[in-house]
Motif scaffolding. Structure first.
Motif, short mmCIF file in Angstrom:
data_model
loop_
_atom_site.label_atom_id
_atom_site.label_comp_id
_atom_site.label_asym_id
_atom_site.label_seq_id
_atom_site.Cartn_x
_atom_site.Cartn_y
_atom_site.Cartn_z
N LEU A 136 7.50 -8.64 -15.25
CA LEU A 136 8.16 -8.12 -16.45
C LEU A 136 9.68 -8.26 -16.36
O LEU A 136 10.34 -8.51 -17.36
N ARG A 137 10.22 -8.09 -15.16
CA ARG A 137 11.67 -8.21 -14.96
C ARG A 137 12.13 -9.65 -14.82
O ARG A 137 13.33 -9.91 -14.73
N GLY A 138 11.19 -10.57 -14.78
CA GLY A 138 11.56 -11.99 -14.66
C GLY A 138 12.08 -12.37 -13.29
O GLY A 138 12.86 -13.32 -13.17
N ILE A 139 11.66 -11.64 -12.25
CA ILE A 139 12.11 -11.95 -10.88
C ILE A 139 11.20 -13.01 -10.29
O ILE A 139 10.00 -12.79 -10.10
N SER A 140 11.75 -14.16 -9.99
CA SER A 140 10.97 -15.30 -9.51
C SER A 140 10.68 -15.19 -8.03
O SER A 140 11.46 -14.58 -7.27
N ASP A 141 9.58 -15.79 -7.60
CA ASP A 141 9.29 -15.89 -6.18
C ASP A 141 10.39 -16.67 -5.49
O ASP A 141 10.85 -17.70 -5.99
N GLY A 142 10.79 -16.21 -4.32
CA GLY A 142 11.87 -16.87 -3.58
C GLY A 142 13.21 -16.21 -3.78
O GLY A 142 14.18 -16.53 -3.07
N THR A 143 13.33 -15.29 -4.76
CA THR A 143 14.60 -14.62 -5.01
C THR A 143 15.06 -13.89 -3.75
O THR A 143 14.32 -13.08 -3.19
N PRO A 144 16.29 -14.13 -3.28
CA PRO A 144 16.76 -13.47 -2.04
C PRO A 144 17.06 -11.99 -2.26
O PRO A 144 17.58 -11.60 -3.30
N ILE A 145 16.70 -11.20 -1.26
CA ILE A 145 16.99 -9.76 -1.26
C ILE A 145 17.71 -9.44 0.04
O ILE A 145 17.20 -9.74 1.13
N TYR A 146 18.88 -8.80 -0.06
CA TYR A 146 19.70 -8.49 1.11
C TYR A 146 19.68 -6.98 1.34
O TYR A 146 20.02 -6.21 0.43
N LEU A 147 19.26 -6.56 2.53
CA LEU A 147 19.17 -5.15 2.85
C LEU A 147 20.03 -4.84 4.08
O LEU A 147 20.11 -5.64 5.02
N ASP A 150 0.87 -1.18 0.00
CA ASP A 150 0.00 0.00 0.00
C ASP A 150 0.90 1.23 0.00
O ASP A 150 1.40 1.67 1.03
N SER A 151 1.14 1.77 -1.21
CA SER A 151 2.05 2.90 -1.35
C SER A 151 1.44 3.92 -2.29
O SER A 151 0.81 3.57 -3.29
N PRO A 152 1.62 5.20 -2.00
CA PRO A 152 1.11 6.24 -2.93
C PRO A 152 1.88 6.27 -4.25
O PRO A 152 1.43 6.87 -5.22
N VAL A 153 3.04 5.62 -4.27
CA VAL A 153 3.87 5.63 -5.49
C VAL A 153 3.55 4.45 -6.39
O VAL A 153 3.49 4.59 -7.62
N LEU A 154 3.31 3.29 -5.78
CA LEU A 154 3.15 2.06 -6.56
C LEU A 154 2.13 1.16 -5.87
O LEU A 154 2.23 0.91 -4.67
N THR A 155 1.14 0.70 -6.61
CA THR A 155 0.17 -0.23 -6.04
C THR A 155 0.73 -1.65 -6.02
O THR A 155 1.72 -1.96 -6.70
N GLY A 156 0.07 -2.50 -5.27
CA GLY A 156 0.52 -3.88 -5.20
C GLY A 156 0.48 -4.57 -6.56
O GLY A 156 1.40 -5.30 -6.92
N ASP A 157 -0.58 -4.34 -7.31
CA ASP A 157 -0.70 -4.96 -8.64
C ASP A 157 0.39 -4.46 -9.58
O ASP A 157 0.95 -5.23 -10.37
N GLN A 158 0.70 -3.17 -9.50
CA GLN A 158 1.74 -2.62 -10.36
C GLN A 158 3.11 -3.19 -10.00
O GLN A 158 3.91 -3.50 -10.88
N ALA A 159 3.39 -3.32 -8.70
CA ALA A 159 4.67 -3.88 -8.28
C ALA A 159 4.79 -5.34 -8.70
O ALA A 159 5.85 -5.79 -9.16
N ALA A 160 3.70 -6.09 -8.55
CA ALA A 160 3.72 -7.50 -8.95
C ALA A 160 3.93 -7.62 -10.46
O ALA A 160 4.67 -8.50 -10.92
N ARG A 161 3.27 -6.75 -11.20
CA ARG A 161 3.45 -6.77 -12.65
C ARG A 161 4.88 -6.44 -13.04
O ARG A 161 5.45 -7.03 -13.97
N LEU A 162 5.50 -5.50 -12.33
CA LEU A 162 6.88 -5.12 -12.61
C LEU A 162 7.83 -6.29 -12.33
O LEU A 162 8.78 -6.53 -13.10
N LEU A 163 7.58 -7.03 -11.25
CA LEU A 163 8.40 -8.20 -10.95
C LEU A 163 8.29 -9.24 -12.07
O LEU A 163 9.29 -9.86 -12.47
#
Length: 492
Positions: A31-42, A16-29
């Protein structure tokens, strides 16, 4: 440093973001070919991506690996990064001494050292990471020297063959009826039994034993694949596994009549109770589920709605995660289409089946008496049932080909002749195909056990499944393997 994993469904549902909706973020993932389970290090303080770990995780995502595998790989690199933090260093500054120290910590010094197979997996992931770092010019060279025969500091000290652990008839009946079924060794009901699903667990064991499927294959099977809930129940079943199979390798699976009867008993006595209790909960979650509207039994396709979009899937191409959320309208409302359910109304996960198995082992040890078959030195595994299937079927087929040949040397000589002249009917290759092994070489490991029969010939194939001892279950499986009903060899 904190580790996260990509989950498209969670992003779509909760972002829930004023910049990007959940559907838009999922669609972007997508399009970029990012698979579920991909590790992200912060970074723990700035919450900014940590490089080159995030780039490596993205590179792994393109390798078309399963989500659970990507998560495992991510945890391995996070663990190595934490080890480097204790040495006031980071993953790119790792030296050969750091790797040797990490290997020693994991395999010798920690409270519960990992075994050879677990360390082989970790060393492979570390090796892949440093190869990536050199290719992308984060490093000039890998920190490990290559020694003789291609070995380096990460290589396991020993190389083990397959850990084949099979069960005898007595052991299996004890595991299934006492451990999973809640009985006493004298077949009476155990008053100490606190489980709620003995028929489910027994049916799972029978299905695994009679089909040779791996845990992820039989635990995720759907009702239509067994011909259940689509009209008249089939006496036996044959279907194709692919997405749930190891490496996604497609193969056919045959389920004999007695295993089907065990599953039907569970469906009648326990499964209806689960579906009735969970119907309201599933109705509230219907937006998060794949709600099926039609099943094509002939083509194996399933039509339904997922994330508000009409979808069509081939059952064999449905991964475990999708199978878990697949539901249909049933007698009490929405009900899962998976055969095996837990109290929540959906498919039990890996941790749940592990808990069932551990509880069964504790019961078996606690109730053991003078009539109990000798228990194995190590706690039993679900995979032991697959090994038992392979050994029993291979032994049976060898007996059919060799008859009562007492000379072991003659048997082995004749066995070799099958490979050159009788590929279609060679017992080893038949079992290799039924197990879905990538190479017959993997199946060779079972040969050393076939001359050490775990039971007398007649007893080895009768009474394994169900309650009637006259059922020759493995003979039925062998007949289907040969595709001939009267005689496996097509002779009198």
């Amino acid at each position: 440093m904190q580790l996260y994993a990509v989950d498209t469904a969670v992003v779509r549902r909760y972002l829930d973001s004023p910049v990007l909706t959940g559907d838009q973020a999922a669609r972007l993932l997508e399009l970029r070919g990012i698979s579920d389970g991909t590790p992200i290090y912060l970074d723990a303080e700035t919450m900014m991506p940590v490089e080159p770990l995030c780039s490596w995780g993205r590179n792994m995502s393109y390798a078309d690996l399963a989500g659970s595998t990507l998560k495992d790989y991510g945890r391995i690199m996070a663990r190595f990064s934490a080890h480097q933090d204790t040495r006031v260093s980071d993953v790119l500054s790792a030296t050969e001494s750091d790797l040797v120290a990490y290997k020693k910590q994991r395999t010798q010094l920690q409270k519960k050292p990992v075994g050879t197979s677990a360390w082989s997996k970790e060393s492979s992931v570390l090796d892949q990471f440093f190869t990536f770092a050199v290719e992308q010019r984060y490093l000039r060279r890998r920190p490990m020297r290559v020694a003789a025969r291609g070995r380096n500091a990460l290589s396991p000290r020993t190389r083990r063959g397959m850990d084949i652990r099979h069960l005898s008839l007595g052991q299996y009946r004890y595991f299934r009826d006492v451990g999973l079924g809640g009985q006493c060794p004298d077949s009476q009901l155990s008053r100490s039994y606190r489980g709620s699903s003995p028929h489910r667990d027994r049916a799972g064991a029978d299905l695994a034993l009679c089909s040779g499927m791996r845990w992820q294959e039989w635990a995720t099977v759907l009702l239509p694949e067994l011909g259940l809930g689509v009209g008249q129940c089939a006496e036996e079943a044959e279907f194709t596994v692919q997405a749930c199979a190891k490496y996604g390798k497609e193969r056919g699976v045959f389920v004999p009549e007695q295993a089907m009867r065990a599953v039907e008993t569970y469906c009648l006595l326990e499964r209806k109770e689960f579906t009735a209790a969970a119907a309201r909960r599933l109705e509230r979650q219907h937006r998060e589920l794949f709600v099926v509207s039609r099943v094509e039994e002939e083509t194996g396709r399933i039509h339904g709605t997922l994330d508000g979009t009409a979808q069509v899937f081939s059952m064999q191409a449905m991964p475990p995660r999708l199978r878990r959320i697949t539901v249909r309208e049933g007698e009490f409302g929405l009900e899962a289409m998976a055969v095996f359910l837990c109290r929540g109304g959906l498919m039990p996960g890996a941790d749940s089946w592990k808990r069932y198995r551990h509880a069964a082992w504790r019961r078996m040890v606690a109730l053991a008496d003078e009539t109990t078959p000798q228990l194995p030195a190590k706690r039993w595994r679900w995979h032991d049932l697959r090994h038992t299937y392979a050994l029993q079927l291979l032994t049976y087929l060898e007996q059919q080909m060799d008859g009562a040949e007492p000379d072991m040397v003659a048997r082995r000589r004749r066995h070799r002749s099958y490979l050159s002249g009788h590929i279609r009917y060679n017992p080893l290759l038949i079992v290799s195909r039924r197990l879905g092994h990538s190479s017959p070489e993997t199946t060779y490991a079972y040969l050393e056990y076939t001359d050490d029969l775990v039971q007398e010939y007649e007893a080895a194939f009768a009474g394994w499944v169900g309650d009637r001892g006259e059922e020759a279950t493995y003979a039925q499986i062998a007949a289907r393997a040969f595709r001939l009903e009267k005689s496996p060899l097509g002779v009198g």
